[in-house]
Write a protein that holds these residues in place. Structure first.
Motif, PDB file in Angstrom:
ATOM      1  N   PRO A 128       0.818  -1.221   0.000  1.00  0.00           N
ATOM      2  CA  PRO A 128       0.000   0.000   0.000  1.00  0.00           C
ATOM      3  C   PRO A 128       0.852   1.271   0.000  1.00  0.00           C
ATOM      4  CG  PRO A 128      -0.559  -1.456   1.845  1.00  0.00           C
ATOM      5  CD  PRO A 128       0.634  -2.044   1.197  1.00  0.00           C
ATOM      6  N   TRP A 129       0.255   2.338  -0.481  1.00  0.00           N
ATOM      7  CA  TRP A 129       0.947   3.634  -0.509  1.00  0.00           C
ATOM      8  C   TRP A 129       0.389   4.567   0.549  1.00  0.00           C
ATOM      9  CZ3 TRP A 129       5.101   5.228  -3.713  1.00  0.00           C
ATOM     10  CH2 TRP A 129       5.630   4.191  -4.473  1.00  0.00           C
ATOM     11  N   CYS A 130      -0.267   4.032   1.558  1.00  0.00           N
ATOM     12  CA  CYS A 130      -0.746   4.860   2.679  1.00  0.00           C
ATOM     13  C   CYS A 130       0.446   5.583   3.289  1.00  0.00           C
ATOM     14  CB  CYS A 130      -1.422   3.985   3.738  1.00  0.00           C
ATOM     15  SG  CYS A 130      -1.782   4.887   5.257  1.00  0.00           S
ATOM     16  N   TRP A 131       0.264   6.867   3.508  1.00  0.00           N
ATOM     17  CA  TRP A 131       1.330   7.734   4.004  1.00  0.00           C
ATOM     18  C   TRP A 131       1.909   7.178   5.318  1.00  0.00           C
ATOM     19  CZ3 TRP A 131       2.349  10.805   8.260  1.00  0.00           C
ATOM     20  CH2 TRP A 131       3.302  11.811   8.091  1.00  0.00           C
ATOM     21  N   ASN A 145      -0.271  -3.146  15.419  1.00  0.00           N
ATOM     22  CA  ASN A 145      -1.649  -3.509  15.768  1.00  0.00           C
ATOM     23  C   ASN A 145      -2.583  -2.310  15.870  1.00  0.00           C
ATOM     24  OD1 ASN A 145      -0.768  -2.377  18.038  1.00  0.00           O
ATOM     25  ND2 ASN A 145      -0.948  -4.181  19.367  1.00  0.00           N
ATOM     26  N   GLN A 146      -2.357  -1.313  15.030  1.00  0.00           N
ATOM     27  CA  GLN A 146      -3.310  -0.204  14.973  1.00  0.00           C
ATOM     28  C   GLN A 146      -3.309   0.444  13.599  1.00  0.00           C
ATOM     29  OE1 GLN A 146      -2.142   3.277  17.381  1.00  0.00           O
ATOM     30  NE2 GLN A 146      -0.193   2.257  17.727  1.00  0.00           N
ATOM     31  N   CYS A 147      -4.358   1.260  13.339  1.00  0.00           N
ATOM     32  CA  CYS A 147      -4.458   2.013  12.096  1.00  0.00           C
ATOM     33  C   CYS A 147      -4.480   3.498  12.447  1.00  0.00           C
ATOM     34  CB  CYS A 147      -5.729   1.629  11.336  1.00  0.00           C
ATOM     35  SG  CYS A 147      -6.006   2.684   9.899  1.00  0.00           S
ATOM     36  N   PHE A 148      -3.551   4.243  11.860  1.00  0.00           N
ATOM     37  CA  PHE A 148      -3.457   5.675  12.181  1.00  0.00           C
ATOM     38  C   PHE A 148      -4.362   6.527  11.292  1.00  0.00           C
ATOM     39  CE2 PHE A 148       0.469   3.672  13.523  1.00  0.00           C
ATOM     40  CZ  PHE A 148       0.651   4.205  14.799  1.00  0.00           C
ATOM     41  N   SER A 149      -4.848   5.950  10.189  1.00  0.00           N
ATOM     42  CA  SER A 149      -5.605   6.779   9.242  1.00  0.00           C
ATOM     43  C   SER A 149      -7.022   7.058   9.732  1.00  0.00           C
ATOM     44  CB  SER A 149      -5.649   6.111   7.867  1.00  0.00           C
ATOM     45  OG  SER A 149      -6.589   5.064   7.868  1.00  0.00           O
ATOM     46  N   ILE A 150      -7.566   6.197  10.592  1.00  0.00           N
ATOM     47  CA  ILE A 150      -8.972   6.364  10.986  1.00  0.00           C
ATOM     48  C   ILE A 150      -9.184   7.751  11.591  1.00  0.00           C
ATOM     49  CG2 ILE A 150     -10.847   5.509  12.447  1.00  0.00           C
ATOM     50  CD1 ILE A 150      -9.469   2.802  12.461  1.00  0.00           C
ATOM     51  N   ALA A 151      -8.305   8.118  12.512  1.00  0.00           N
ATOM     52  CA  ALA A 151      -8.458   9.421  13.152  1.00  0.00           C
ATOM     53  C   ALA A 151      -7.509  10.447  12.543  1.00  0.00           C
ATOM     54  CB  ALA A 151      -8.174   9.283  14.645  1.00  0.00           C
ATOM     55  N   GLY A 152      -6.801  10.065  11.481  1.00  0.00           N
ATOM     56  CA  GLY A 152      -5.784  10.959  10.924  1.00  0.00           C
ATOM     57  C   GLY A 152      -6.086  11.375   9.496  1.00  0.00           C
ATOM     58  N   GLU A 153      -5.048  11.315   8.656  1.00  0.00           N
ATOM     59  CA  GLU A 153      -5.196  11.736   7.260  1.00  0.00           C
ATOM     60  C   GLU A 153      -5.809  10.584   6.469  1.00  0.00           C
ATOM     61  OE1 GLU A 153      -4.738  14.830   6.479  1.00  0.00           O
ATOM     62  OE2 GLU A 153      -4.078  15.155   8.537  1.00  0.00           O
ATOM     63  N   ASN A 154      -7.048  10.767   6.029  1.00  0.00           N
ATOM     64  CA  ASN A 154      -7.692   9.655   5.306  1.00  0.00           C
ATOM     65  C   ASN A 154      -8.331  10.119   3.995  1.00  0.00           C
ATOM     66  OD1 ASN A 154     -10.185  10.789   6.227  1.00  0.00           O
ATOM     67  ND2 ASN A 154      -9.952   9.666   8.144  1.00  0.00           N
ATOM     68  N   GLN A 155      -7.808  11.213   3.447  1.00  0.00           N
ATOM     69  CA  GLN A 155      -8.370  11.740   2.191  1.00  0.00           C
ATOM     70  C   GLN A 155      -8.325  10.721   1.055  1.00  0.00           C
ATOM     71  OE1 GLN A 155      -6.232  13.243   4.141  1.00  0.00           O
ATOM     72  NE2 GLN A 155      -6.524  15.444   4.225  1.00  0.00           N
ATOM     73  N   LEU A 156      -7.257   9.887   1.050  1.00  0.00           N
ATOM     74  CA  LEU A 156      -7.053   8.994  -0.099  1.00  0.00           C
ATOM     75  C   LEU A 156      -7.447   7.552   0.214  1.00  0.00           C
ATOM     76  CD1 LEU A 156      -3.624  10.444  -1.297  1.00  0.00           C
ATOM     77  CD2 LEU A 156      -5.880  10.810  -2.311  1.00  0.00           C
TER      78      LEU A 156
END
Ligand SMILES: Cc1cc2nc3c(=O)[nH]c(=O)nc-3n(C[C@H](O)[C@H](O)[C@H](O)COP(=O)(O)OP(=O)(O)OC[C@H]3O[C@@H](n4cnc5c(N)ncnc54)[C@H](O)[C@@H]3O)c2cc1C
Ligand code: SF4
Length: 336
Positions: A128-131, A145-156
């Motif tokens: 993946p190319w997730c930042w 064991n976590q996802c940072f995009s849910i509460a963070g940068e999720n434009q893409l």
């Protein structure tokens, strides 16, 4: 950059044996095609195979003979070697003539330099190319064991099929291959297996760390595109946030099986919106046994966004997807 050993097998069997040997010795291993993505991960010390860290051994497939071309197979379809370059895919006359969606997807990737070096297998298997993942965050895709995009940068990020990771599958070829109902040949320690491209990709709720079913010692050898039963018209439509050099914000691969001007069956697969190439069966059904008109394409676009669940910053992808599908369907149907 971390030091690594470069292995150069001459055959698929040798490539699998080298990967197994490295794993037995407790060393992490990755297969390399053109290296356009992998070497960047190694340089940045981003773990390529989750759980096993940055690779100690690269099994470079460039010297494996016979898997870098497109050939007509006994069943009348095409076999495309995993080492075929994206430039060769885009220029291949058989693809351009009968399976334009795949040639167009290959042409849309990155830049000429990357297409010259990049391969079909590397494109389909790219991480993946997730930042967050690319910048050293210890998220699910890096073995954490976590996802940072849910509460963070999720434009893409994903509007379909997300959770617990919300990546979008980055490959432009993958939606086109699924739309063409391709089968993938995979080699591993137990020999070869063949599976539908539909079954190759996995959602994060089935396996959060990986994007496909490949084990650490398995490699993608080729893709086989079946002979269509009738005339097919197809198109790949990709929206980017700049004119070149980048992945899809939203894309649609459309394959219509035609009987004169009537569409008998359709396959529509979205890119840039889900962790796997995302089929939209409700939209496909609307096209069955119909003449494709602008009004019908509009309804197909609406049906394609059923069930979308955007995150805080990517709701714009929902209307974009609707219009991308509408335009891709019209463009495919208009093909002579
Ligand atoms: C600036 C930039 C822009 C890009 N833009 C796009 C884009 O618009 N669209 C797009 O689709 N991609 C894009 N890419 C991603 C990618 O580099 C290319 O798509 C390319 O096709 C990858 O192929 P490769 O052979 O170089 O892969 P590699 O870098 O060799 O490998 C990529 C991944 O696939 C694995 N792998 C390679 N071969 C095999 C195999 N046979 N079996 C199993 N695993 C394998 C590797 O271990 C690695 O994880 C971009 C990359 C960059 C750097
Ligand atoms: S979306 Fe996936 S890759 Fe991105 S931070 Fe979340 S788990 Fe990591």
């Amino acid at each position: 950059m971390k030091a690594f050993v470069n292995e150069n097998p001459g055959s698929i069997d040798e490539a699998v044996m080298l990967a197994q040997a490295a794993l037995r010795e407790g060393r992490s291993v990755s297969f390399a095609g053109g290296g356009t993505d992998l070497l960047q991960l190694v340089k940045e010390r981003v773990p390529n195979r989750p759980g096993s860290g940055v690779p100690d051994v690269l099994v470079n497939l460039k010297r494996v003979a016979g898997i870098d071309q497109v050939t007509r197979n006994d069943q009348g379809g095409l076999t495309i070697g995993g080492l075929t370059s994206l430039t060769d895919l885009g220029a291949n006359p058989q693809l351009r003539d009968r399976y334009a969606v795949l040639a167009e997807a290959a042409d849309s990737v990155a830049t000429r330099q990357i297409r010259n070096a990049g391969t079909l297998a590397g494109n389909v298997c790219q991480r993946p190319w997730c930042w967050y993942y690319r910048n050293g965050f210890d998220c699910y895709k890096a073995g954490g064991n976590q996802c940072f995009s849910i509460a963070g940068e999720n434009q893409l990020h994903a509007i379909f099929g997300g959770g617990p990771s919300f990546i979008v599958h980055p490959s432009d070829l993958a939606p086109a291959l699924v739309a063409l109902d391709a089968r993938f040949r995979v080699a591993g320690p137990g020999g070869d297996r063949s599976l539908s491209s539909n079954d190759f990709f996995v959602l994060p709720n089935e396996d959060v760390a990986h994007e496909n079913v490949l084990g650490d010692d398995e490699l993608l050898v080729s893709a086989v595109i079946p002979e269509p039963s009738g005339e097919i018209r197809s198109h790949f439509y990709k929206i980017m946030d700049r004119e070149t050099w980048t992945h899809a914000v939203v894309s649609a691969a459309v394959v219509l099986e035609m009987d004169g001007e009537i569409c008998r069956t359709a396959r529509i697969v979205l890119g840039g919106v889900a962790p796997i190439p995302w089929r939209v069966p409700a939209a496909e059904r609307l096209l069955a046994d119909q003449r494709v008109t602008p009004e019908l394409a509009d309804s197909v676009g609406i049906a394609s966004i059923e069930g979308a669940r955007p995150l805080a910053k990517n709701a714009y992808k929902v209307p974009l997807t609707r219009r991308v599908v509408e335009r891709a369907v019209l463009a495919a149907a208009a093909r002579a």
